[in-house]
Write a protein that holds these residues in place. Structure first.
Motif, short mmCIF file in Angstrom:
data_model
loop_
_atom_site.label_atom_id
_atom_site.label_comp_id
_atom_site.label_asym_id
_atom_site.label_seq_id
_atom_site.Cartn_x
_atom_site.Cartn_y
_atom_site.Cartn_z
N THR A 26 6.17 22.86 -20.87
CA THR A 26 4.84 22.42 -20.46
C THR A 26 4.01 23.65 -20.11
O THR A 26 4.54 24.74 -19.90
N GLY A 27 2.71 23.47 -20.01
CA GLY A 27 1.86 24.58 -19.63
C GLY A 27 0.40 24.21 -19.75
O GLY A 27 0.03 23.06 -20.05
N SER A 28 -0.47 25.20 -19.51
CA SER A 28 -1.90 24.97 -19.63
C SER A 28 -2.61 26.31 -19.83
O SER A 28 -2.09 27.37 -19.49
N THR A 29 -3.82 26.22 -20.40
CA THR A 29 -4.70 27.37 -20.54
C THR A 29 -6.07 26.93 -20.05
O THR A 29 -6.64 25.97 -20.58
N VAL A 30 -6.60 27.60 -19.02
CA VAL A 30 -7.84 27.18 -18.38
C VAL A 30 -8.81 28.36 -18.36
O VAL A 30 -8.42 29.48 -18.00
N LEU A 31 -10.06 28.10 -18.72
CA LEU A 31 -11.10 29.11 -18.68
C LEU A 31 -12.14 28.72 -17.64
O LEU A 31 -12.64 27.58 -17.64
N TYR A 32 -12.49 29.66 -16.74
CA TYR A 32 -13.51 29.46 -15.72
C TYR A 32 -14.68 30.40 -16.02
O TYR A 32 -14.48 31.56 -16.40
N ARG A 33 -15.91 29.91 -15.85
CA ARG A 33 -17.12 30.73 -16.00
C ARG A 33 -17.87 30.73 -14.68
O ARG A 33 -18.25 29.67 -14.19
N TRP A 68 -1.58 23.35 -22.92
CA TRP A 68 -0.51 24.12 -23.55
C TRP A 68 -0.72 25.58 -23.20
O TRP A 68 -1.84 26.08 -23.23
N GLY A 69 0.33 26.28 -22.83
CA GLY A 69 0.18 27.65 -22.39
C GLY A 69 -0.14 28.61 -23.52
O GLY A 69 0.52 28.62 -24.55
N GLY A 70 -1.17 29.42 -23.32
CA GLY A 70 -1.48 30.49 -24.26
C GLY A 70 -2.26 30.08 -25.48
O GLY A 70 -2.33 30.85 -26.45
N ALA A 71 -2.91 28.92 -25.47
CA ALA A 71 -3.64 28.47 -26.65
C ALA A 71 -4.89 27.71 -26.23
O ALA A 71 -4.87 26.95 -25.26
N GLY A 72 -5.96 27.91 -26.99
CA GLY A 72 -7.18 27.17 -26.72
C GLY A 72 -8.38 27.83 -27.36
O GLY A 72 -8.36 29.02 -27.69
N VAL A 127 -6.72 31.70 -17.23
CA VAL A 127 -5.39 31.52 -16.64
C VAL A 127 -4.51 30.78 -17.66
O VAL A 127 -4.83 29.65 -18.07
N ALA A 128 -3.40 31.42 -18.05
CA ALA A 128 -2.44 30.79 -18.97
C ALA A 128 -1.09 30.72 -18.27
O ALA A 128 -0.59 31.73 -17.76
N GLN A 129 -0.52 29.53 -18.21
CA GLN A 129 0.78 29.37 -17.55
C GLN A 129 1.68 28.48 -18.37
O GLN A 129 1.22 27.59 -19.10
N SER A 130 2.99 28.75 -18.27
CA SER A 130 3.96 27.98 -19.05
C SER A 130 5.24 27.85 -18.24
O SER A 130 5.63 28.76 -17.49
N HIS A 131 5.91 26.72 -18.41
CA HIS A 131 7.17 26.42 -17.73
C HIS A 131 8.22 26.06 -18.76
O HIS A 131 7.94 25.37 -19.75
N ARG A 132 9.45 26.51 -18.52
CA ARG A 132 10.58 26.08 -19.34
C ARG A 132 11.79 25.88 -18.42
O ARG A 132 12.03 26.66 -17.50
N LEU A 183 16.06 32.16 -16.99
CA LEU A 183 15.17 33.30 -16.79
C LEU A 183 13.77 32.99 -17.28
O LEU A 183 13.59 32.22 -18.22
N SER A 184 12.78 33.62 -16.62
CA SER A 184 11.36 33.39 -16.96
C SER A 184 11.08 31.90 -17.03
O SER A 184 10.51 31.39 -18.00
N THR A 185 11.46 31.19 -15.99
CA THR A 185 11.28 29.73 -15.98
C THR A 185 9.81 29.35 -15.82
O THR A 185 9.38 28.32 -16.34
N ASP A 186 9.04 30.19 -15.11
CA ASP A 186 7.60 29.96 -14.96
C ASP A 186 6.89 31.29 -15.13
O ASP A 186 7.20 32.26 -14.42
N VAL A 187 5.96 31.35 -16.05
CA VAL A 187 5.18 32.57 -16.26
C VAL A 187 3.70 32.21 -16.18
O VAL A 187 3.27 31.20 -16.73
N THR A 188 2.94 33.04 -15.47
CA THR A 188 1.50 32.82 -15.32
C THR A 188 0.79 34.16 -15.50
O THR A 188 1.14 35.15 -14.84
N ALA A 189 -0.19 34.19 -16.37
CA ALA A 189 -1.02 35.38 -16.57
C ALA A 189 -2.46 34.99 -16.33
O ALA A 189 -2.93 33.95 -16.82
N ALA A 190 -3.18 35.81 -15.55
CA ALA A 190 -4.59 35.53 -15.23
C ALA A 190 -5.40 36.80 -15.45
O ALA A 190 -4.96 37.89 -15.07
#
Length: 599
Positions: A434-441, A451-455, A469-474, A480-487
């Protein structure tokens, strides 16, 4: 267990081999042919699971009209078919009229002249072939004609120039043989008869220095680039040189290139060979060569572990020449996890090689897919590489990573296409549940993708400050790397096309092959790199935080000159990492990785 995969290009290649029971499909349970063979699409690739006792039967694949057709060599008229994504074509240029509109006149109906083309197929025994598939592909690659019947076959096609590709299968007491006969420019200007004779095809063979290595794949492959720059491919794929025959028909043709390739594995599975030789202008045929030790690079490849012990890893390597969009098939092998194998590649042409690693668990085939860069190996070189090493986290891909485009602004659209699980060596990877990609202005959410990393997000032309902000969970089987978030924060205004000013943060701790720290105190490199092609400022502030309770609490780690000091507590557990960077232009980035590695 060995299986054979092909990476789908403009035209797919021959695929054969057993598929492990753990494999899952992207399109249900696939299609069962009349022969009992099952064909599925896995990660965009057609994969064949032969029926009982049919492991040695070749399969031929053709692509036309947005459809992939896969058939057994002894049942070519009964293929499985799958739909490909629509091809992207450039928009036509619109010209504004500079004169008053003229009176509209209905155009005359176009007149298409067609002619009959009769094919006669002759097998290896000199008699009428009973198993064949011949195709004509129009010069613009837009129209495709297939011929399946036994004996002679007549079809009616428009006048023009075609790529002719004939595939004839036969056999005798020595086993099954497959012949590929190719004429890159076949002109239809009147009724004509074409004789395709398998006996005109010649065998080819390659050897490697290790006499104990067993042939796993023998292939002849071609690519053809037309005047418009479009590229297509085809070829023969077998399990040994005794069944591989090819022939070139007609004159040499610019834009046409072919190759002979083979792959070998030692009985222990600890050493492998992959070599390829190339020829321009015509289909390679009757080529024989003993590969010399001096031609080969030695690549020591480690596959790191640290996740669920039941997580299985398969690797395979494909080849191409620089500039080719497509590449030949390859054999996939199980990799030791953790463990190391020694592989040997040649670089003739110069041939480029790329490794892809599939992770599977239970019914999840390709839970994660990690891909290496195209590499031209120099004969005599020694190279060490690692796949699936920590820290696995998002990356900003360069232009060589064609299946991820990074983060760009094109006009009034900000497009995000990031690999969220690149391994510690920077090999791009895809995974995640699971994950998400969100853009703020200017602090307000302006777009979201689940979905993480796409949009792709529509934005106004005026300058504004953005936060992405892009985040993904596995979860299981990954520890390892069960949750990654890049902003990232940056400013952007209208631009025809621009890479946005994002920073990539990569943690590079020295770990063992189970992704576990080697000492209680760890000096960890922290790599800060701007997105390829991006305009960024000078680095001003960097912080690194460490957590040993999955991010519940954080401790600031001493940091200087690209190195962070991480102190591990007594016992064993997981280290989570958080890093931040800000530059002189006000661009910033933060990366958080929960359970980055073990201690």
């Amino acid at each position: 267990m060995r299986r054979v995969l092909s990476v789908l290009g403009t035209i797919a290649l021959l695929i054969t081999g057993p598929l492990p029971a753990r494999a899952a499909t992207e399109q249900g349970s696939g299609t069962v042919l009349a022969t009992g063979d099952r064909v599925t699409m896995v990660d965009g690739v057609p994969v064949v699971q032969p029926g009982p006792g049919r492991d040695k039967v070749p399969f031929v694949t053709r692509v036309a009209g947005g459809r992939v057709r896969v058939a057994a060599a002894d049942a070519l008229a009964s293929p499985a078919t799958f739909t490909l994504p629509a091809a992207k074509t450039p928009a036509a240029k619109t010209l504004a009229a500079k004169t008053p509109a003229a009176k509209t006149v209905a155009p005359e109906p176009a007149v298409t002249t067609t002619y009959q083309v009769t094919f006669v197929h002759i097998g290896f025994d000199g008699l009428a072939a009973t198993d064949y598939q011949t195709s004509l592909l129009s010069e613009d690659f837009a129209t495709y004609y297939d011929v399946f019947p036994r004996g002679s076959a007549t079809i009616e096609v428009p006048a023009g120039v075609y790529l002719l590709d004939g595939f004839i299968v036969g056999g005798d007491s020595t086993g099954m043989k497959a012949a590929e006969l190719v004429q890159p420019r076949f002109t239809v200007a009147g009724d004509t008869t074409v004789v395709l004779d398998a006996r005109s095809a010649k065998p080819s063979s390659l050897t490697v220095p290790d006499a104990t290595a067993q042939v796993a794949m023998a292939s002849a492959h071609y690519t053809y680039t037309n005047a418009a720059g479009l590229q297509t491919e085809g070829g023969v794929f077998t399990g040994g040189w005794n069944s591989l025959y090819t022939a070139h028909l007609g004159a040499d043709v610019p834009g046409f290139a072919s190759s002979i390739a083979g792959q070998w594995i030692t009985p222990s599975g600890g050493e492998a060979y992959a070599v390829r030789y190339n020829q321009d202008g015509r289909m390679i045929s009757g080529y024989h060569r003993d590969t010399q030790p001096a031609e080969l690079a030695t690549v020591t490849t480690t596959f790191a572990g640290g996740n669920d012990p039941g997580l299985a890893v398969d690797w395979y390597a494909v080849s191409r020449l620089p500039g080719e969009e497509t590449h030949a098939a390859a054999v996939a092998y199980a990799a030791p996890v953790p463990g190391t194998i020694v592989r040997h590649f040649n670089g003739e042409g110069p041939t480029q090689w790329r490794t892809r690693v599939y992770e599977s668990w239970g019914e999840c085939f390709g839970c994660a897919v990690t891909t290496g860069a195209w590499t031209a190996y120099r004969g005599g070189a020694s190279v060490a590489e690692t796949f699936n090493g920590a820290v696995v986290s998002p990356s900003l891909p360069g232009p060589e990573v064609t299946w991820h485009s990074g983060v760009r602004r094109t006009g009034d659209t900000i497009a995000v296409d990031l690999p969220m699980y690149a391994d510690g060596a920077g090999h791009p990877g895809d995974s995640g549940d699971t994950g998400s990609t969100v853009l703020y202005r200017d602090g307000v959410e302006t777009g979201r993708e689940e979905w993480g990393g796409a949009g792709a997000f529509a934005v106004p032309a005026v300058d504004a400050r953005y936060r992405l902000v892009a985040q993904s969970h596995r979860g299981t089987p990954y520890a390892l790397s069960t949750d990654v978030t890049a902003a990232w924060e940056f400013r952007s205004a209208y631009a025809p096309s621009r890479v946005l000013p994002l920073w990539e943060i990569r943690f590079a701790p020295r770990l063992d092959d189970r992704n576990t720290a080697l000492s209680r105190d760890l000096v960890m490199p922290v790599r800060l790199t701007p997105a390829p092609g991006a305009r960024v400022g000078a680095i001003r502030d960097v912080t690194v935080d460490v957590s040993v309770d999955d991010g519940a609490t954080w401790t600031c780690a001493p940091y200087a000159a690209g190195l962070a000091l991480v102190r591990h507590p007594a016992g064993h557990g997981f280290v989570s990492l958080r890093g931040s960077v800000r530059d002189s232009d006000g661009n910033s980035a933060t990366l958080t990785v929960i359970r980055a590695y073990r201690y």
